[in-house]
Structures are given as structure tokens and as C-alpha cells.
Design a protein around this motif. Sequence first.
Motif, PDB file in Angstrom:
ATOM      1  N   GLU A  25       0.836  -1.218   0.000  1.00  0.00           N
ATOM      2  CA  GLU A  25       0.000   0.000   0.000  1.00  0.00           C
ATOM      3  C   GLU A  25       0.864   1.258   0.000  1.00  0.00           C
ATOM      4  N   LEU A  26       2.014   1.232  -0.620  1.00  0.00           N
ATOM      5  CA  LEU A  26       2.912   2.387  -0.594  1.00  0.00           C
ATOM      6  C   LEU A  26       2.334   3.557  -1.371  1.00  0.00           C
ATOM      7  N   ASP A  27       2.622   4.770  -0.895  1.00  0.00           N
ATOM      8  CA  ASP A  27       2.433   5.958  -1.719  1.00  0.00           C
ATOM      9  C   ASP A  27       3.822   6.427  -2.153  1.00  0.00           C
ATOM     10  N   MET A  28       3.889   7.474  -2.954  1.00  0.00           N
ATOM     11  CA  MET A  28       5.169   7.905  -3.502  1.00  0.00           C
ATOM     12  C   MET A  28       6.122   8.391  -2.414  1.00  0.00           C
ATOM     13  N   THR A  29       5.598   9.012  -1.380  1.00  0.00           N
ATOM     14  CA  THR A  29       6.461   9.481  -0.290  1.00  0.00           C
ATOM     15  C   THR A  29       7.130   8.307   0.408  1.00  0.00           C
ATOM     16  N   GLU A  30       6.347   7.282   0.699  1.00  0.00           N
ATOM     17  CA  GLU A  30       6.913   6.111   1.369  1.00  0.00           C
ATOM     18  C   GLU A  30       7.833   5.342   0.432  1.00  0.00           C
ATOM     19  N   GLY A  79       2.616   2.232 -15.938  1.00  0.00           N
ATOM     20  CA  GLY A  79       1.406   2.035 -15.153  1.00  0.00           C
ATOM     21  C   GLY A  79       1.657   1.433 -13.788  1.00  0.00           C
ATOM     22  N   ALA A  80       2.923   1.296 -13.400  1.00  0.00           N
ATOM     23  CA  ALA A  80       3.242   0.610 -12.151  1.00  0.00           C
ATOM     24  C   ALA A  80       2.855   1.442 -10.930  1.00  0.00           C
ATOM     25  N   SER A  81       2.317   0.777  -9.927  1.00  0.00           N
ATOM     26  CA  SER A  81       2.008   1.427  -8.655  1.00  0.00           C
ATOM     27  C   SER A  81       3.303   1.678  -7.885  1.00  0.00           C
ATOM     28  N   PRO A  82       3.268   2.519  -6.853  1.00  0.00           N
ATOM     29  CA  PRO A  82       4.460   2.703  -6.019  1.00  0.00           C
ATOM     30  C   PRO A  82       4.976   1.376  -5.439  1.00  0.00           C
ATOM     31  N   SER A  83       4.086   0.475  -5.062  1.00  0.00           N
ATOM     32  CA  SER A  83       4.538  -0.809  -4.516  1.00  0.00           C
ATOM     33  C   SER A  83       5.253  -1.635  -5.577  1.00  0.00           C
ATOM     34  N   ARG A 101      -0.869  -9.266  -6.418  1.00  0.00           N
ATOM     35  CA  ARG A 101      -0.081  -8.223  -5.759  1.00  0.00           C
ATOM     36  C   ARG A 101       1.413  -8.535  -5.676  1.00  0.00           C
ATOM     37  N   ARG A 102       1.804  -9.793  -5.903  1.00  0.00           N
ATOM     38  CA  ARG A 102       3.243 -10.113  -5.872  1.00  0.00           C
ATOM     39  C   ARG A 102       3.860 -10.169  -7.275  1.00  0.00           C
ATOM     40  N   PHE A 103       3.058  -9.956  -8.310  1.00  0.00           N
ATOM     41  CA  PHE A 103       3.558  -9.821  -9.679  1.00  0.00           C
ATOM     42  C   PHE A 103       4.350 -11.068 -10.099  1.00  0.00           C
TER      43      PHE A 103
END
Length: 510
Positions: A325-330, A357-361, A407-409
Motif C-alpha cells: 500500500e505504498l504511496d510515492m512518499t513512502e 502504469g506501475a504502482s508505487p509498490s 499483488r506479488r507480480f
Amino acid sequence: MSSTETLDETQVVDTAQGKIRGRRTGGVFVFKGMRYGADTGGANRFRPPQPVEPWAGVQDAFEYGHQSPQMRSMLADKGPMSEDCLRVNVWTPGLDAPSRPVMLWFHGGGFEAGSASQKVYDGTRLALRGDVVMVSINHRLNVFGHCFLGDRLGEAYAGAGNVGYLDLVAALKWVRENIGAFGGDPDNVTIFGQSGGGRKVSLCYAGHDAQGLFQRGIVQSGSHLRVQSPEHAARLTDALLAKLEIAPGDPAKLLEVPTDVLTSAQIKVMRETRSRFSPVLDGLAFQAHPFVPDAPKISAHLPMMVGTTRTELSNQLGYEEGAFELDMTELRRRLARYVGEEAVEEAIAVFQSESPGASPSELYFVIASARGYVLDQTIMAENRVHAGSAPTWSYQLVWRSPAEDGRRFSQHTLDLPFVFDNVAKAPHLTGPESEETRALAQAMSETWISFARTGDPNNAAIPEWRPYDLTDRPVMLFDASSRLAQDPFAAERRFMSRFPTQQMGKTLHR
């Protein structure tokens, strides 16, 4: 050669050490838990593997043997642990002429954990698919396999820091001596392993003791470039002695410590020092680091396959709190430990350009994996090319698993069910069987089999695959529809090339 007799669904094979009874299961003959070396407990602790005493009569080989003492974890089997752990398992389609390629598997778990009896390692389907003889082993791990004693206990223990590696050599010698009785060709042996198993394959390319005992190898998510310095290994031994309240001048007492006490003590030392008991640059088994600054000349004539998954560390780092659940700051905060604060923004920009399209995580997992696993794999392949070695084929598994809602790709260990054609045994990794999983199982298992048979991985299940070079840098991308790409993720590779291997420090990823 071998003499055999049939007893209903069992079969007796005459090995150099004595008669062994196996069982026909799932269309193959299976022999489990055979000894390739003597019990390593008692007087044999920390010593090179000793030969098995021949026996009279017939020994049953129906169950997996003991695994090396270790912490109970998901990497270990639920079965017994003891120092009587030098065990070998064989799956073979037939006990006739010794003509089949042999595939010898080294299990994962770093140098401190694991067992050959994991369900996904079952060799039945691979043996049947490729008409090959599949072999797996247990061997000494952690402090039992890599307690560096130097000259503290005399010449008999000078190699104690690498006896776990010498166990691999003993298993290879057992294969050379006995595999013909199981229908295998002793002159056509491929060693392969994933994670810690890939590291063990790396060591066999670098160690003189293993030369001449195998013809090729596959390093899956475990390029091992450096071993511990004797100075660092000696400090670990000192810490172990202190933990056990043994005086520095009385290391012989290590030979008397009960197995469970020694196991507990080494786990505490590993946690406190953030280091591991692992192979050592002792001047005996290893006179130089395995693959840096150069690839070993002694194995330059041997072909190799080497690769990773796309997001290796979504496995390990996925256990960090909030990792999914990371955001860019984390993301920026966590990336600093991999690339340094000054390079975080550039890393994000480079990797976003390859995966917009990758999420921060996902970016976190891809960048951390590239810093560790992919960089080391690239260094290994490049150094083999620089050395003028036999062909090196490079790959990456990029298929995105739907397990755990995706979620683990493409996590660490995702290759295992496809290589062994055991998708049904690993839905936690691959999700349910599907057209995509069947296509990948065919592509990867057939490729591994083809390489084991001829030293060339090309086969009808994949596009034409050219060996790695420093101009086009061809890499096979295993996916639902696999493809050969020239220097895929080139910007990522160039960015990571500024960093040294993480194996320069005290800690190593498994």
C-alpha cells in the motif's frame, strides 16, 4: 552395470554401496533418502563428507531422508532433522541402459535453510516429460556446513568453512558412480538450482573440487559472486563461541555441543550480527571469489543458463508492513537504502519509463529486485562473456501471477512450478491452472530439459534463443507468450550498472 529384480511395484537396484529398494510411483521409479555420505555428526562434525560404509542386504528407499538441522520455517520440511543429512533422491523413467540426461537439483533457502523434499521439487513430471533422470539432495547448512575454523582445530578441520559445498561435490561423485544403475548417463549431468540452489550452482562453477563432475548448469535467481572473507567468517565463529560460553582457546568443545543447542546458538548469532554462516574464501575450496572481478577460467568451457524473475523481492519485501500500500512518499523513503537518497528520483523516473502504469509498490519491488538479483545476474553473464566462456543464455520470468490478487507480480520462486511442471502443487504461487500456466510450464520445463540434453536450450516451445553478448544482449522473456528481446529494460540496466553487487557487504539476500 546394475543388477535389478522386480518385487511387485518395487525395484531393487545394486549401487556401489549396496542394494536399494525403490517404488514405482506415478509412472516413474522413485528412490528416496539414500545416503551419499556418512552421518556428519559426532566425530564427523565440521569435517569433509566421509564415504558411506557398504551394507549387506537391501535398504528401503521409500521416504525422504533427514534434512540438515535448521530453524523450523516454511523453507524446511516437516520431517526429521539431524546431522545424518547427506541424502539423495532419484526419479527415473526406467532402469535400463544408462543413456538419459541427469538433472541434479540443489534446493533453495540460502546456505542456511531448506530441504529437497518440498512438494514443488517432486521430479515425477519432469522425468516423464523429458525422459530424464531427476536427482535432488540434502546437505549440510548454516553452521554445520560453514563454520570457519581455520587452523584452530588442526588440518582435519581446515576446510570446515566449506564442508556444505564439499557435500555437493560428494553428491556429484555419487551420481558419477551410481547413476548408470538408475538409467542415467554419468557423462551428461546438469546441475540446477533456485535462490540458494542457484548460489550453489555458482560455487560449483568456481570450485576446483567440482570440476569434471558436471557438464552444464542453470542458475535461477541466485547468482553468487563473492564468498565471505576468512576474517569475517572468523568473527562469526568467535561470536558463536561467545554465545555458547566457550573460551576462544577451546574451540574443540564445539564438537560436543548438542545439535539443537548449536542450531539455536547460530540462529541467535545470525540475528545479532545480521550475517550468515556461508562459504568462505579459505584458500582450499576457493582460491578466489566465484565471479568477481572475473568469471572462473576453470569452468569457462561449460555452458550456463542464468536468470531471475521480474519482481524477485515482492516475495521477501512483501512481508514488510504496508509494502503493498505504498504511496510515492513512502516509496522514496524505502528506496534510499537500495540506491541512496541522491539517486532515488532518478531511479523512479527510469523505472517508471519502462513500466508507466506501475504502482508505487510495484516500483519498489522492481527497483529493489534490480539492485540485487538482476544486477548480480547481469554481472555474472557479462563476466562470462568477457572471459570468452562457453555460451551463456540469459532469461527473465516476467509473467504476472494472479495469485493473491496479483499483488506479488513475478515473485521469487515463481519459476519453480513451471520448471518442474508442477503447477498443480503450487497454486499459492501461480493461482489455478489455466491456459497461461500450461503454456509457461511447457515453455520452461521443455527449455530446461533441452539444455540438459544437449547444452542448448532451444526447442519448439520457445522462439529462437541466442546466447548473451555485450552488443545485442538477448534475453528470453518467459511469459504466457514468451519472446526474445534485445537488451530489455535497457535504461534500468544502465542505471544499475553504477552500483557494485550487494554481496560486497555482510548480508546477502537468499
